[in-house]
Design a protein around this motif. Structure first.
Motif, PDB file in Angstrom:
ATOM      1  N   ILE A  81      -4.840  -5.397   3.463  1.00 29.26           N
ATOM      2  CA  ILE A  81      -4.369  -4.835   2.192  1.00 29.26           C
ATOM      3  C   ILE A  81      -3.079  -4.064   2.399  1.00 29.26           C
ATOM      4  O   ILE A  81      -2.115  -4.201   1.635  1.00 29.26           O
ATOM      5  CB  ILE A  81      -5.455  -3.913   1.586  1.00 29.26           C
ATOM      6  CG1 ILE A  81      -6.700  -4.731   1.239  1.00 29.26           C
ATOM      7  CG2 ILE A  81      -4.923  -3.172   0.355  1.00 29.26           C
ATOM      8  CD1 ILE A  81      -7.878  -3.906   0.781  1.00 29.26           C
ATOM      9  N   LEU A  82      -3.023  -3.247   3.456  1.00 29.92           N
ATOM     10  CA  LEU A  82      -1.815  -2.469   3.731  1.00 29.92           C
ATOM     11  C   LEU A  82      -0.685  -3.361   4.233  1.00 29.92           C
ATOM     12  O   LEU A  82       0.489  -3.058   4.002  1.00 29.92           O
ATOM     13  CB  LEU A  82      -2.124  -1.368   4.744  1.00 29.92           C
ATOM     14  CG  LEU A  82      -2.589  -0.031   4.157  1.00 29.92           C
ATOM     15  CD1 LEU A  82      -1.506   0.583   3.287  1.00 29.92           C
ATOM     16  CD2 LEU A  82      -3.876  -0.160   3.376  1.00 29.92           C
ATOM     17  N   HIS A  85       0.637  -4.775   1.034  1.00 22.84           N
ATOM     18  CA  HIS A  85       1.301  -3.689   0.303  1.00 22.84           C
ATOM     19  C   HIS A  85       2.661  -3.373   0.922  1.00 22.84           C
ATOM     20  O   HIS A  85       3.654  -3.163   0.219  1.00 22.84           O
ATOM     21  CB  HIS A  85       0.412  -2.440   0.323  1.00 22.84           C
ATOM     22  CG  HIS A  85       1.073  -1.230  -0.260  1.00 22.84           C
ATOM     23  ND1 HIS A  85       1.161  -0.042   0.421  1.00 22.84           N
ATOM     24  CD2 HIS A  85       1.704  -1.025  -1.450  1.00 22.84           C
ATOM     25  CE1 HIS A  85       1.807   0.846  -0.326  1.00 22.84           C
ATOM     26  NE2 HIS A  85       2.143   0.274  -1.453  1.00 22.84           N
ATOM     27  N   THR A  86       2.719  -3.347   2.253  1.00 20.34           N
ATOM     28  CA  THR A  86       3.987  -3.097   2.948  1.00 20.34           C
ATOM     29  C   THR A  86       4.993  -4.200   2.647  1.00 20.34           C
ATOM     30  O   THR A  86       6.174  -3.930   2.417  1.00 20.34           O
ATOM     31  CB  THR A  86       3.743  -3.000   4.469  1.00 20.34           C
ATOM     32  OG1 THR A  86       2.812  -1.940   4.733  1.00 20.34           O
ATOM     33  CG2 THR A  86       5.041  -2.715   5.209  1.00 20.34           C
ATOM     34  N   ASP A  98       3.703  -1.087  -5.283  1.00 16.96           N
ATOM     35  CA  ASP A  98       2.491  -0.264  -5.218  1.00 16.96           C
ATOM     36  C   ASP A  98       1.352  -0.851  -6.043  1.00 16.96           C
ATOM     37  O   ASP A  98       0.177  -0.565  -5.792  1.00 16.96           O
ATOM     38  CB  ASP A  98       2.795   1.156  -5.707  1.00 16.96           C
ATOM     39  CG  ASP A  98       3.652   1.942  -4.714  1.00 16.96           C
ATOM     40  OD1 ASP A  98       3.710   1.531  -3.535  1.00 16.96           O
ATOM     41  OD2 ASP A  98       4.253   2.952  -5.119  1.00 16.96           O
ATOM     42  N   TYR A 101      -1.164  -2.724  -3.957  1.00 13.91           N
ATOM     43  CA  TYR A 101      -2.164  -1.904  -3.271  1.00 13.91           C
ATOM     44  C   TYR A 101      -3.335  -1.589  -4.196  1.00 13.91           C
ATOM     45  O   TYR A 101      -4.506  -1.741  -3.815  1.00 13.91           O
ATOM     46  CB  TYR A 101      -1.501  -0.608  -2.778  1.00 13.91           C
ATOM     47  CG  TYR A 101      -2.479   0.464  -2.369  1.00 13.91           C
ATOM     48  CD1 TYR A 101      -3.039   0.477  -1.092  1.00 13.91           C
ATOM     49  CD2 TYR A 101      -2.862   1.464  -3.267  1.00 13.91           C
ATOM     50  CE1 TYR A 101      -3.952   1.459  -0.721  1.00 13.91           C
ATOM     51  CE2 TYR A 101      -3.769   2.448  -2.903  1.00 13.91           C
ATOM     52  CZ  TYR A 101      -4.305   2.441  -1.634  1.00 13.91           C
ATOM     53  OH  TYR A 101      -5.216   3.412  -1.277  1.00 13.91           O
ATOM     54  N   MET A 105      -7.014  -3.146  -3.494  1.00 13.67           N
ATOM     55  CA  MET A 105      -8.104  -2.206  -3.225  1.00 13.67           C
ATOM     56  C   MET A 105      -9.231  -2.404  -4.233  1.00 13.67           C
ATOM     57  O   MET A 105     -10.419  -2.330  -3.895  1.00 13.67           O
ATOM     58  CB  MET A 105      -7.592  -0.765  -3.281  1.00 13.67           C
ATOM     59  CG  MET A 105      -6.924  -0.291  -2.009  1.00 13.67           C
ATOM     60  SD  MET A 105      -8.095  -0.202  -0.636  1.00 13.67           S
ATOM     61  CE  MET A 105      -7.052   0.449   0.663  1.00 13.67           C
ATOM     62  N   LEU A 120      -2.579   6.888  -3.568  1.00 17.15           N
ATOM     63  CA  LEU A 120      -1.140   6.695  -3.372  1.00 17.15           C
ATOM     64  C   LEU A 120      -0.375   7.983  -3.622  1.00 17.15           C
ATOM     65  O   LEU A 120       0.578   8.309  -2.896  1.00 17.15           O
ATOM     66  CB  LEU A 120      -0.621   5.600  -4.309  1.00 17.15           C
ATOM     67  CG  LEU A 120      -0.802   4.151  -3.869  1.00 17.15           C
ATOM     68  CD1 LEU A 120      -0.336   3.203  -4.980  1.00 17.15           C
ATOM     69  CD2 LEU A 120      -0.023   3.864  -2.592  1.00 17.15           C
TER      70      LEU A 120
END
Length: 328
Positions: A81-82, A85-86, A98, A101, A105, A120
């Motif tokens: 997930i990260l 998101h990155t 964002d 994310y 999630m 966040l």
């Protein structure tokens, strides 16, 4: 074209135009061939070390958000997930990355959207406090060179007050959640009385997010989140400074660190362009040039480092997409 479509086009179109304009004015000052020449100075070993550090950075982010949300899932389930998101955060404009994310999630970890937004916000607040500390520390070391450009108020007093204010907010939310909510609801009451749909929707969301913020109350979790945040900061700036050194650029690392920290504070705002081009390089180039580095060297360094980050986040984004956990 209706109003909503026009707003969507504007959100995409304006950042794109801004990216093109800023990138054009920066790139016209240099020989484009200098960018691949600079990148070619990096050996395969250096590139692999840089990518490894970038992976560890994403892992540290995954550990931080796992602690923030108190997830029972293993870090191997949060890491994809990260990673995505990155990737989207480096590609999409105006911090719209964002959204990925929050969505992932919710989809993969069953985290409520409001909780996702709250996590966040907490992470951003902590990052801002740490970045302000880094800006003040490096600015103090470079105070002689910055004296003619920034006043002591801008360099030290404002960041210090912002940092203290943010820490005070975090402590207030953490130590007195009920009083915090009563204060927020009292402030929201006059706005809700206006009976304007857009205002009431925004206020409701802000209060809901604040309510989620008050739930991050475990001492151990709170400490873990701060430790992981410091680790993220150290890895992020550490490997970027390492890459700049390996590029053979003759710029003092204190100046590079200050420029990177200032740029990251600048980019916490929702002002990014597509691919973050222009808005990332502009403050970085401007500051290095102020310290005496030529515009060409600063621009080539900024674009080379940015291109490497984008190249690193591509395989991570792909891996995040492919590493789909089993539906819960």
């Amino acid at each position: 074209m209706d109003k909503k479509q026009l707003q969507r086009v504007t959100k995409i179109g304006l950042p794109t135009v801004l990216a093109v304009v800023i990138a054009y004015f920066l790139l016209k000052e240099i020989d484009i061939q200098e960018i691949p020449k600079t990148l070619s100075r990096l050996s395969i070993k250096v590139l692999c070390i840089g990518f490894g550090c970038y992976c560890v950075l994403v892992l540290a982010k995954a550990l931080r958000f796992r602690a923030l949300l108190n997830l029972e899932s293993g870090v191997h389930e949060v890491f994809p997930i990260l990673a995505m998101h990155t990737f989207w955060g480096n590609i999409l404009p105006m911090r719209t990355g964002d959204v990925s994310y929050v969505y992932l999630m919710q989809r993969r970890q069953k985290v409520d959207a409001t909780q996702g937004v709250a996590s966040l916000l907490v992470a951003s607040l902590i990052d801002l406090v740490l970045l302000m500390c880094l800006v003040v520390a490096t600015a103090w070391l470079l105070r002689a060179a910055l004296r003619d450009t920034f006043s002591g108020t801008v360099l030290y007093l404002i960041p210090l007050l912002m940092g203290v204010g943010l820490v005070a907010v975090v402590i207030f939310v953490y130590a007195a959640p009920h009083a915090c909510m009563r204060f927020a609801e009292r402030c929201a009451r006059p706005l809700l009385a206006l009976e304007k749909r857009s205002v009431s929707w925004t206020v409701d969301k802000v209060v809901a997010v604040l309510r989620e913020l008050t739930r991050f109350r475990s001492h151990r979790r709170f400490l873990e989140v701060w430790l992981y945040s410091v680790l993220c900061l150290a890895i992020r700036f550490g490997f970027q400074c390492y890459l700049v050194v390996e590029m053979g650029v003759d710029v003092p690392m204190t100046e590079v660190l200050f420029a990177l920290a200032f740029t990251n504070v600048f980019n916490l705002l929702p002002i990014q362009t597509v691919g973050n081009f222009g808005t990332t390089e502009f403050p970085f180039v401007w500051l290095l040039n102020h310290f005496g580095t030529s515009i060409e060297t600063a621009t080539v360094t900024g674009f080379s480092l940015h291109i490497l980050i984008l190249l690193y986040c591509l395989p991570l984004g792909a891996s995040g997409f492919l590493m789909k956990p089993k539906e819960k």
